[in-house]
Write a protein that holds these residues in place. Structure first.
Motif, PDB file in Angstrom:
ATOM      1  N   ASP A  95      13.900  65.547  30.292  1.00  0.00           N
ATOM      2  CA  ASP A  95      14.618  64.435  30.930  1.00  0.00           C
ATOM      3  C   ASP A  95      13.991  64.080  32.275  1.00  0.00           C
ATOM      4  O   ASP A  95      13.811  62.897  32.602  1.00  0.00           O
ATOM      5  N   PHE A  96      13.671  65.109  33.060  1.00  0.00           N
ATOM      6  CA  PHE A  96      13.054  64.868  34.369  1.00  0.00           C
ATOM      7  C   PHE A  96      11.756  64.083  34.209  1.00  0.00           C
ATOM      8  O   PHE A  96      11.531  63.077  34.904  1.00  0.00           O
ATOM      9  N   VAL A  97      10.890  64.545  33.315  1.00  0.00           N
ATOM     10  CA  VAL A  97       9.610  63.867  33.091  1.00  0.00           C
ATOM     11  C   VAL A  97       9.844  62.432  32.636  1.00  0.00           C
ATOM     12  O   VAL A  97       9.196  61.490  33.122  1.00  0.00           O
ATOM     13  N   HIS A  98      10.787  62.236  31.714  1.00  0.00           N
ATOM     14  CA  HIS A  98      11.068  60.896  31.196  1.00  0.00           C
ATOM     15  C   HIS A  98      11.545  59.961  32.296  1.00  0.00           C
ATOM     16  O   HIS A  98      11.048  58.829  32.435  1.00  0.00           O
ATOM     17  N   PHE A  99      12.499  60.428  33.111  1.00  0.00           N
ATOM     18  CA  PHE A  99      13.053  59.561  34.152  1.00  0.00           C
ATOM     19  C   PHE A  99      12.014  59.236  35.221  1.00  0.00           C
ATOM     20  O   PHE A  99      12.028  58.137  35.788  1.00  0.00           O
ATOM     21  N   VAL A 100      11.121  60.169  35.516  1.00  0.00           N
ATOM     22  CA  VAL A 100      10.051  59.872  36.475  1.00  0.00           C
ATOM     23  C   VAL A 100       9.142  58.790  35.919  1.00  0.00           C
ATOM     24  O   VAL A 100       8.777  57.834  36.625  1.00  0.00           O
ATOM     25  N   ARG A 101       8.796  58.892  34.654  1.00  0.00           N
ATOM     26  CA  ARG A 101       7.850  57.950  34.043  1.00  0.00           C
ATOM     27  C   ARG A 101       8.420  56.536  33.934  1.00  0.00           C
ATOM     28  O   ARG A 101       7.668  55.566  33.941  1.00  0.00           O
ATOM     29  N   ILE A 102       9.761  56.409  33.832  1.00  0.00           N
ATOM     30  CA  ILE A 102      10.360  55.069  33.750  1.00  0.00           C
ATOM     31  C   ILE A 102      10.933  54.638  35.098  1.00  0.00           C
ATOM     32  O   ILE A 102      11.674  53.659  35.184  1.00  0.00           O
TER      33      ILE A 102
END
Length: 398
Positions: A95-102
């Motif tokens: 989730d952390f990686v996903h939210f950073v990328r978007i």
């Protein structure tokens, strides 16, 4: 439609009669899935029923689907066992990686802080990162988060996660069992050798005892060459443990270690090589020592006392806390080495010493060796006294 339902019902009954599958799992050694006889189309049809072409097709599709479900049941548990990581942590990380990328930085901070609050062991967190099989996405997200404008909280969260990951990788690389496993991989295929070498170089000084053991006692020439190459690439971090070990080895092994020391352009080994050159009675060892000293642009020693000033000079470098004699700048502990040829397994062993007093401990040790070789040396005595006093002053409380 009625024919189709009858066919499906007959197929299910036949499937159960066959034990639920047309495959059986064999035991080792192969663990392969081996086909057993499959029921014929005629045996699956109700008596007197001749299925049209589209019913035959649906029958085949159903059999494939049933077989897929069965195989998923056989393979699924094995995958779950291989991914023995904290599922909540893995989800929070993704989730952390996903939210950073978007660019949902508020949500990224929330999930990142929740992940840090789980208080995972560094090695366990490294396992979580690598189990997601998205290491590159993780690294890219760390970079994006730490470069985001006006996002101090996100930057701090990403820096903490990145530090935890790197700490876990380092701790695992320095694990003795992991070092032994990677040395075994040096004797395998090309890809395994590359991965093993990278991990051993990451382990640094901690890998030297097992690397030295494998280098001296390898069963095959290829492994000896591979371990010797890693010791050379370790550079500064291999010098002191090898220099400490060389005098206690057999003449044959002294030659091998002197060859490595001569290829590493760090001069901490010079006093030890010079002392060995002056004390050995074996011509081949003396020649190997001369070659190593020449490679290091160092003067030779004809008598043991000639090496005394070299030990004192190296002791001064430690007393001055020079960077080129510090293996792990910024870490809490450094390693002090001893060599015991009577040890049951590894003769070369480290002792962790607090960084605050490491340089003083080494300066004392080298000054003492200088005094042993030249008891009247005022410089060595002054160094020993100064290092002893400063060690007392800088020793951490408790």
């Amino acid at each position: 439609s009625g024919a189709r339902k009858g066919l499906d019902s007959a197929l299910r009954r036949r499937f159960r009669a066959l034990g639920g599958a047309s495959w059986e799992r064999q035991r080792p050694p192969s663990l392969a899935l081996v086909p057993t006889p499959v029921a014929t189309r005629e045996s699956l049809l109700p008596p007197g029923h001749d299925a049209p072409w589209h019913d035959q097709k649906e029958s085949c599709v159903l059999r494939v689907l049933l077989l897929t479900v069965l195989l998923a049941g056989l393979v699924g548990p094995a995958r779950a066992q291989n991914n023995d990581v904290d599922e909540d942590a893995a989800q929070a990380l993704q989730d952390f990686v996903h939210f950073v990328r978007i660019a949902r930085f508020d949500a990224a901070v929330l999930r990142g802080q929740e992940l840090l609050a789980m208080d995972l062991d560094p090695q366990a967190f490294a396992d979580v990162v690598e189990a997601t099989e998205e290491i590159e996405r993780f690294r890219n997200a760390m970079g994006l988060a730490q470069r985001a404008d006006g996002q101090q909280e996100l930057e701090e969260t990403a820096a903490a996660l990145d530090a935890l990951f790197n700490s876990g990788k380092l701790a695992r690389a320095r694990n003795d069992a992991e070092i032994a496993r990677n040395i075994e991989l040096l004797g395998g295929n090309a890809r395994g050798r590359v991965l093993a070498e990278d991990r051993l170089l990451a382990a640094g000084e901690y890998a030297v005892p097992r690397l030295l053991n494998a280098y001296l006692y390898a069963d095959n020439r290829a492994l000896q060459v591979a371990t010797g190459a890693v010791l050379t690439k370790l550079g500064q971090q291999a010098v002191m443990p090898l220099a400490i070990a060389v005098e206690g080895l057999s003449p044959q092994h002294q030659e091998l270690v002197l060859k490595i020391l001569g290829q590493i352009p760090y001069r901490q080994s010079v006093p030890f090589v010079a002392r060995l050159r002056a004390t050995t009675t074996v011509d081949r060892v003396r020649t190997a020592a001369d070659q190593a000293l020449a490679s290091l642009n160092a003067s030779t020693a004809q008598q043991p006392g000639d090496a005394a000033w070299m030990f004192a000079s190296l002791g001064e470098a430690y007393y001055d806390e020079r960077l080129d004699v510090t293996s792990f700048p910024g870490e809490d502990f450094q390693l002090v080495w001893t060599f015991n040829p009577e040890a049951p397994e590894l003769s070369l062993s480290p002792r962790a010493v607090r960084t605050e007093v490491f340089h003083e401990v080494m300066a004392m040790r080298l000054a003492a060796e200088s005094l042993r070789l030249a008891p009247q040396s005022p410089e060595a005595l002054a160094l020993w006294i100064a290092a002893t006093l400063r060690r007392e002053l800088q020793s951490p409380a408790g």
